[in-house]
Design a protein around this motif. Sequence first.
Motif, PDB file in Angstrom:
ATOM      1  N   LEU A  47       0.844  -1.186   0.000  1.00 24.74           N
ATOM      2  CA  LEU A  47       0.000   0.000   0.000  1.00 24.74           C
ATOM      3  C   LEU A  47       0.887   1.247   0.000  1.00 24.74           C
ATOM      4  O   LEU A  47       1.733   1.409   0.880  1.00 24.74           O
ATOM      5  CB  LEU A  47      -0.924   0.010   1.219  1.00 24.74           C
ATOM      6  CG  LEU A  47      -2.004   1.105   1.193  1.00 24.74           C
ATOM      7  CD1 LEU A  47      -3.030   0.795   0.106  1.00 24.74           C
ATOM      8  CD2 LEU A  47      -2.689   1.240   2.545  1.00 24.74           C
ATOM      9  N   ILE A  48       0.668   2.133  -0.986  1.00 24.54           N
ATOM     10  CA  ILE A  48       1.444   3.363  -1.131  1.00 24.54           C
ATOM     11  C   ILE A  48       0.594   4.527  -0.626  1.00 24.54           C
ATOM     12  O   ILE A  48      -0.479   4.815  -1.174  1.00 24.54           O
ATOM     13  CB  ILE A  48       1.848   3.602  -2.593  1.00 24.54           C
ATOM     14  CG1 ILE A  48       2.540   2.362  -3.165  1.00 24.54           C
ATOM     15  CG2 ILE A  48       2.733   4.830  -2.702  1.00 24.54           C
ATOM     16  CD1 ILE A  48       3.839   2.014  -2.492  1.00 24.54           C
ATOM     17  N   VAL A  49       1.087   5.225   0.409  1.00 24.97           N
ATOM     18  CA  VAL A  49       0.346   6.324   1.030  1.00 24.97           C
ATOM     19  C   VAL A  49       1.222   7.572   1.029  1.00 24.97           C
ATOM     20  O   VAL A  49       2.283   7.580   1.659  1.00 24.97           O
ATOM     21  CB  VAL A  49      -0.071   5.982   2.478  1.00 24.97           C
ATOM     22  CG1 VAL A  49      -0.862   7.135   3.088  1.00 24.97           C
ATOM     23  CG2 VAL A  49      -0.876   4.691   2.520  1.00 24.97           C
ATOM     24  N   PRO A  50       0.806   8.641   0.333  1.00 26.19           N
ATOM     25  CA  PRO A  50       1.580   9.894   0.373  1.00 26.19           C
ATOM     26  C   PRO A  50       1.245  10.702   1.622  1.00 26.19           C
ATOM     27  O   PRO A  50       0.087  10.781   2.042  1.00 26.19           O
ATOM     28  CB  PRO A  50       1.126  10.632  -0.887  1.00 26.19           C
ATOM     29  CG  PRO A  50      -0.279  10.159  -1.100  1.00 26.19           C
ATOM     30  CD  PRO A  50      -0.340   8.736  -0.591  1.00 26.19           C
ATOM     31  N   LEU A  51       2.265  11.304   2.228  1.00 23.47           N
ATOM     32  CA  LEU A  51       2.038  12.180   3.377  1.00 23.47           C
ATOM     33  C   LEU A  51       1.484  13.518   2.886  1.00 23.47           C
ATOM     34  O   LEU A  51       1.942  14.057   1.881  1.00 23.47           O
ATOM     35  CB  LEU A  51       3.336  12.397   4.140  1.00 23.47           C
ATOM     36  CG  LEU A  51       3.906  11.161   4.864  1.00 23.47           C
ATOM     37  CD1 LEU A  51       5.261  11.498   5.476  1.00 23.47           C
ATOM     38  CD2 LEU A  51       2.953  10.685   5.944  1.00 23.47           C
ATOM     39  N   SER A  52       0.518  14.048   3.618  1.00 24.97           N
ATOM     40  CA  SER A  52      -0.115  15.305   3.207  1.00 24.97           C
ATOM     41  C   SER A  52       0.884  16.460   3.227  1.00 24.97           C
ATOM     42  O   SER A  52       0.843  17.347   2.381  1.00 24.97           O
ATOM     43  CB  SER A  52      -1.311  15.621   4.111  1.00 24.97           C
ATOM     44  OG  SER A  52      -0.896  15.700   5.460  1.00 24.97           O
ATOM     45  N   ASN A  53       1.795  16.447   4.206  1.00 23.94           N
ATOM     46  CA  ASN A  53       2.841  17.473   4.271  1.00 23.94           C
ATOM     47  C   ASN A  53       4.206  16.772   4.232  1.00 23.94           C
ATOM     48  O   ASN A  53       4.644  16.204   5.232  1.00 23.94           O
ATOM     49  CB  ASN A  53       2.708  18.302   5.537  1.00 23.94           C
ATOM     50  CG  ASN A  53       3.651  19.508   5.535  1.00 23.94           C
ATOM     51  OD1 ASN A  53       4.563  19.613   4.711  1.00 23.94           O
ATOM     52  ND2 ASN A  53       3.431  20.433   6.457  1.00 23.94           N
ATOM     53  N   PRO A  54       4.885  16.806   3.094  1.00 28.96           N
ATOM     54  CA  PRO A  54       6.153  16.072   2.974  1.00 28.96           C
ATOM     55  C   PRO A  54       7.277  16.636   3.836  1.00 28.96           C
ATOM     56  O   PRO A  54       8.305  15.981   4.001  1.00 28.96           O
ATOM     57  CB  PRO A  54       6.484  16.192   1.483  1.00 28.96           C
ATOM     58  CG  PRO A  54       5.797  17.431   1.046  1.00 28.96           C
ATOM     59  CD  PRO A  54       4.540  17.519   1.862  1.00 28.96           C
ATOM     60  N   LEU A  55       7.103  17.848   4.364  1.00 26.50           N
ATOM     61  CA  LEU A  55       8.160  18.472   5.165  1.00 26.50           C
ATOM     62  C   LEU A  55       8.104  18.075   6.630  1.00 26.50           C
ATOM     63  O   LEU A  55       9.058  18.313   7.368  1.00 26.50           O
ATOM     64  CB  LEU A  55       8.078  19.998   5.045  1.00 26.50           C
ATOM     65  CG  LEU A  55       8.217  20.567   3.619  1.00 26.50           C
ATOM     66  CD1 LEU A  55       8.075  22.075   3.634  1.00 26.50           C
ATOM     67  CD2 LEU A  55       9.544  20.156   3.002  1.00 26.50           C
ATOM     68  N   ASP A  56       6.990  17.501   7.051  1.00 31.72           N
ATOM     69  CA  ASP A  56       6.864  17.096   8.453  1.00 31.72           C
ATOM     70  C   ASP A  56       7.770  15.899   8.748  1.00 31.72           C
ATOM     71  O   ASP A  56       7.758  14.897   8.022  1.00 31.72           O
ATOM     72  CB  ASP A  56       5.413  16.724   8.778  1.00 31.72           C
ATOM     73  CG  ASP A  56       4.524  17.962   8.890  1.00 31.72           C
ATOM     74  OD1 ASP A  56       5.090  19.063   9.026  1.00 31.72           O
ATOM     75  OD2 ASP A  56       3.294  17.810   8.835  1.00 31.72           O
TER      76      ASP A  56
END
Length: 346
Positions: A47-56
């Motif tokens: 399962l591939i899940v992108p983080l909403s804020n990549p900088l966190d």
Amino acid sequence: MVKTTLPVILLRGMVLLPYSEIRLEVNNDIDRKIWQMAEDNHDNNILIVPLSNPLDESFEVDELSKIAVMGKIKLKMELQNGSTRVVVTGINRVKVYSYDNYEDNNNILQASIGNTTQFAITPKDEIVLMHKLTREFEEYIETRHDLGNSILNDVVGIKSIAKATDIMATYVPVSYERKIEYLKTINPYTRLLMLLEDIKKERQLVELEQKIDIEVKKQLDNSQKEFILREKLRVIKEELGEANIKDDDIDTIKNKIESANYPPKIKERLSQELKRYEMLSPNSPEISITRNYIDWLIDLPWDKFTKDNNDLVKTRKLLDETHYGLDKIKERIIEFLAVRQNTKNS
């Protein structure tokens, strides 16, 4: 799809959509273990899940997206630098029911997933919409010189809006947040409208960039033309035996005009007189008159001001010290200053 469980890989700054591929370089031991578990225990599915804020640096499990993409490992190989290269293909969107630790491992997540809601479109409507989308996409690709026409082969023959929108969305340069919006939009008709909107914006942007390029090229051509003509003029003057003193003088005047803070009307007048001076022959009787007029305009203190002296007694004293006699004239000056002062006060 039957409700199932898959290990989770979190992506930062990258979004995988169905029917597309991404290539990853894995250096982290935990990530290597996750990919290995997917290969050994889940038939290469993950399962591939992108983080909403990549900088966190950190995230809350409750904040992870409830819509994700089930991917399948297409290639996994070890590189000489010690990292692992993984190529994964997006299969389809899935609904995430819950996130939990994988077999009590606090560093690895797993998700319980199932099918998303299916939206029905009549075959007739789908044909019309696909025709519209394909035409707009083809016209967009023609404006993008960095994208080859081979991209059209990926969409030719596709009759499903759901599949076509996901494939085309990977080629439209939108923001990371917009890509996540594509991922979370389950309804293919809504994705189609989003895609048409983004394609229209990109085409307008490309047209604007092309217009700017044409204007810049035109200006450069004019500048180059002016440079060539000036060089020819300089050579002609040298052949005629005319000295370059005037050319140096013109450059000096231009520098003074550009560097000084003249009022707009004065700067415009100076430019006109300079062009006139530039066109005059060194033997012309008017050249000295024009040159003196330019000097006079330049030397005037346009940006310097003095404070008015409102003391009429002191003014009369200064006039008496600097000018003998002329009493009537001095009285007239004092009267003028008095009237002016009273007018300001009223």
